[in-house]
Design a protein around this motif. Structure first.
Motif: not given
Ligand SMILES: Nc1ncnc2c1ncn2[C@@H]1O[C@H](COP(=O)(O)OP(=O)(O)OP(=O)(O)O)[C@@H](O)[C@H]1O
Ligand SMILES: [Mg+2]
Length: 586
Positions: A243-254, A430-442
């Motif tokens: 689903a794109g976990k590794t690609v998302l981490q690679q983008i973030t690492s850059r 992509f990124p395939a982050i689900h807009p309704l399931d996801s959340w952040s407290k920050y």
């Protein structure tokens, strides 16, 4: 304690049981002697005069009666200049050197120095003779790539010491003695530029932990705007296979706005690891103009290595992250995937015949995961400066079911949750982050009322879409249909981001805020379309313009031209703003 010896009494996969004479402690390192090799192992249980050890190598050839030497030391890493740019296995063996020495098929029982022993470092002392110092106080510095690497009093020297001698400015190697410290009883301790620290013990040489509050910008719109991560915070990316976990981490690492990135690739497919290794040295870090690899450390264990090594790699990675935090740097640790680590725990727990918890994971799964993420944090060091470790871990739940124990245990402790969706990755959103399931407290880069307003269109848009599947487009009112089109617009041009487009791949906060305000005005506008066809084709045109806008360089001519076109397009149809939104738009 050193010198305890034992003999193997049972072998069970990667776990051995050892009868010993003397004292043995938890997490102590032992070496099993097989022919002319010594295989590294770690004590994971002690009962009477029998201990169980997990072996970090393939156990082929180990038999009952083989000798085991206990080292008296905990599983530890070496800390000092020269860590950056390295590619290690979970036991901190530099992989390229290991491969050069032992060939393509890594040999068992070969352990190399983690830090280059012959490299010279230009040392500048900052402490002087007679100074009183404590653990983690800075004695001097060396330049490591773009960073000032603090040469510190080893973290295991508890108490107060007096500097009895310190080397002058000059060139030294990691194992050269650069200072001598005297404890209160007058015993002298030589200090080198490197020292060892046990990986399972969190480094705690700071004044206080602060609440993570400042966003750690990733330049991924969806994260920074909607589901932000804080410096010193934690987040997890669960997602089904592919689903794109590794690609998302690679983008973030850059692109993440941090000093140092540590990647723990534990138990992923070997191919992915190789890809990262090939790509990174060629990529440039925009801030320093140097190779990205110079500020990166990669710890990798492929799934072909024994499970115990996966666990070691997670702890090795977080310990290195904490070490650089002590130098007032911001570190990002990316662990991919923590599920492989949890599977390793399950396997060992099974061998120990412990009472299994849910899905046969050990009962301590939750507390182990929690204590790993707790090592993240933003801290105030003794000199008043701040350092941070942010941890992001991927989880690969079987079948993409987030109800499973590893996802659930992680969810309880992290501050942000970026759930990847199979549906979205199949649709290549992509990124395939689900807009309704996801959340952040920050707190993110955009005021929360604005984010909530935009998010409500996503949510209502999806609701209308579901409804349309039942009643058809004809059965949907034009008002609902416009909400659907607005939701779809924000999804297509803001949520989704083209990682292959030079401009769109990474969007700085200023541009995110700017574009977001433009979009909000469109969301808040009332439109008077005569029918759905007109609305649909108008939104299609607008979406295409927005995508071109996203791909053009910030505030350059093309960007400005498209912006005017977008504004004209909106003006041609807008019947003013929704009253309720005016306050939010400010
Ligand atoms: N942001 C993106 N942009 C374009 N394509 C993407 C993106 N993310 C993922 N993909 C596509 O999806 C494929 C799988 O992605 P990735 O390897 O990151 O998945 P994963 O979740 O790590 O899978 P696994 O569970 O197997 O580790 C990639 O090879 C790529 O083709
Ligand atoms: Mg992956």
């Amino acid at each position: 304690m050193i010198g305890t010896k034992g003999t193997v009494v049972a072998v069970n996969g990667n776990m051995i049981s050892v009868h010993f004479d003397g004292a043995v402690s938890m997490n102590e390192v032992g070496y099993v002697k097989v022919a002319d090799k010594r295989l590294k192992s770690e004590v994971i249980r002690v009962r009477g005069d029998i201990s169980q050890l997990q072996v970090f190598e393939i156990t082929k050839g180990i038999t009952v009666g083989d000798e085991v030497e206990f080292s008296g030391d905990m599983l530890a890493v070496e800390l000092g200049p020269g860590l950056l740019g390295q590619v290690y296995d979970g036991l901190q063996n530099p992989l390229p050197q290991l491969a050069a020495q032992a060939g393509y098929f890594l040999e068992r029982g070969v352990y190399l120095d983690p830090l280059p022993q012959d490299a010279s470092w230009e040392f500048t002392p900052t402490a002087k003779e007679g100074d009183k110092v404590e653990r983690a106080d800075t004695l001097g510095t060396v330049k490591e790539g773009a960073f000032t690497h603090r040469i510190m009093v080893p973290f295991n020297l508890y108490g107060t010491y007096t500097v009895s001698s310190i080397k002058g400015a000059g060139s030294y190697k990691v194992r050269d003695t650069i200072a001598k410290l005297k404890d209160e009883k007058g015993n002298e301790v030589p200090v080198k530029m490197s020292f060892r620290w046990p990986v399972k013990r969190a480094i705690d040489c700071f004044e206080e932990r602060l609440k993570p509050s400042e966003p750690m910008v990733t330049r991924v719109r969806l994260i920074d705007t909607f589901f932000p991560v804080a410096r010193g915070g934690t987040y997890c990316i669960p997602g089904p296979f592919g689903a794109g976990k590794t690609v998302l981490q690679q983008i973030t690492s850059r692109f993440a706005d941090v000093d140092i990135v540590i990647v723990a690739a534990c138990g992923e497919r070997a191919g992915e690891v190789v890809e990262t290794l090939k790509e990174f040295p060629e990529l440039k870090d925009e801030r320093t103009g140097r190779s990205l690899m110079e500020r990166t450390i990669i710890i990798c264990n492929t799934s072909s290595m024994p499970v115990a090594a996966r666990e070691a790699s997670v702890y090795t990675a977080v310990t290195l992250a904490e070490y650089y935090r002590q130098m007032a740097l911001n570190v990002l640790l990316l662990a991919d995937s923590t599920s492989r680590w949890a599977q390793a725990m399950r396997e060992m727990s099974g061998r120990l015949e412990e009472i299994p918890g849910e899905e046969a994971f050990p009962a301590y799964l939750e507390s182990t995961i929690a204590s790993f993420y707790e090592r993240a944090g933003i801290v105030r060091l003794k000199d008043g400066s701040l350092g941070s470790v942010t941890i992001g871990g991927t989880v690969s739940p079987a079948g993409g079911n987030f109800e499973e124990p590893v996802t659930q245990a992680t969810l309880k402790v992290v501050g942000a949750f970026h759930g990847l969706s199979r549906e979205r990755s199949d649709a290549r959103k992509f990124p395939a982050i689900h807009p309704l399931d996801s959340w952040s407290k920050y707190k993110g880069i955009i005021p929360s009322e604005k984010v909530a307003y935009a998010h409500s269109f996503m949510r209502r848009g999806i609701e209308v879409e579901q409804m349309m599947k039942v009643v058809g487009e004809e059965g949907t009112s034009i008002e609902d249909y416009i909400i659907f089109l607005k939701g779809d617009l924000i999804d297509s041009v803001y949520f989704q981001q083209n990682s292959f487009d030079e401009v769109d791949a990474a969007v700085k906060p200023d541009r995110q805020k700017y574009t977001f305000d433009k979009l909000l005005t469109i969301l808040a506008s009332k439109f008077g379309f005569s029918d759905k066809n007109e609305a649909r084709s108008w939104f299609n045109r607008l979406r295409q313009k927005f995508l071109d806008y996203n791909g053009s360089k910030w505030k350059e001519e093309r960007f400005n031209t498209i912006e005017r076109e977008i504004e004209d397009t909106v003006k041609s149809q807008s019947q003013g703003l929704d009253k309720a939104a005016e306050k939010i738009l400010g």
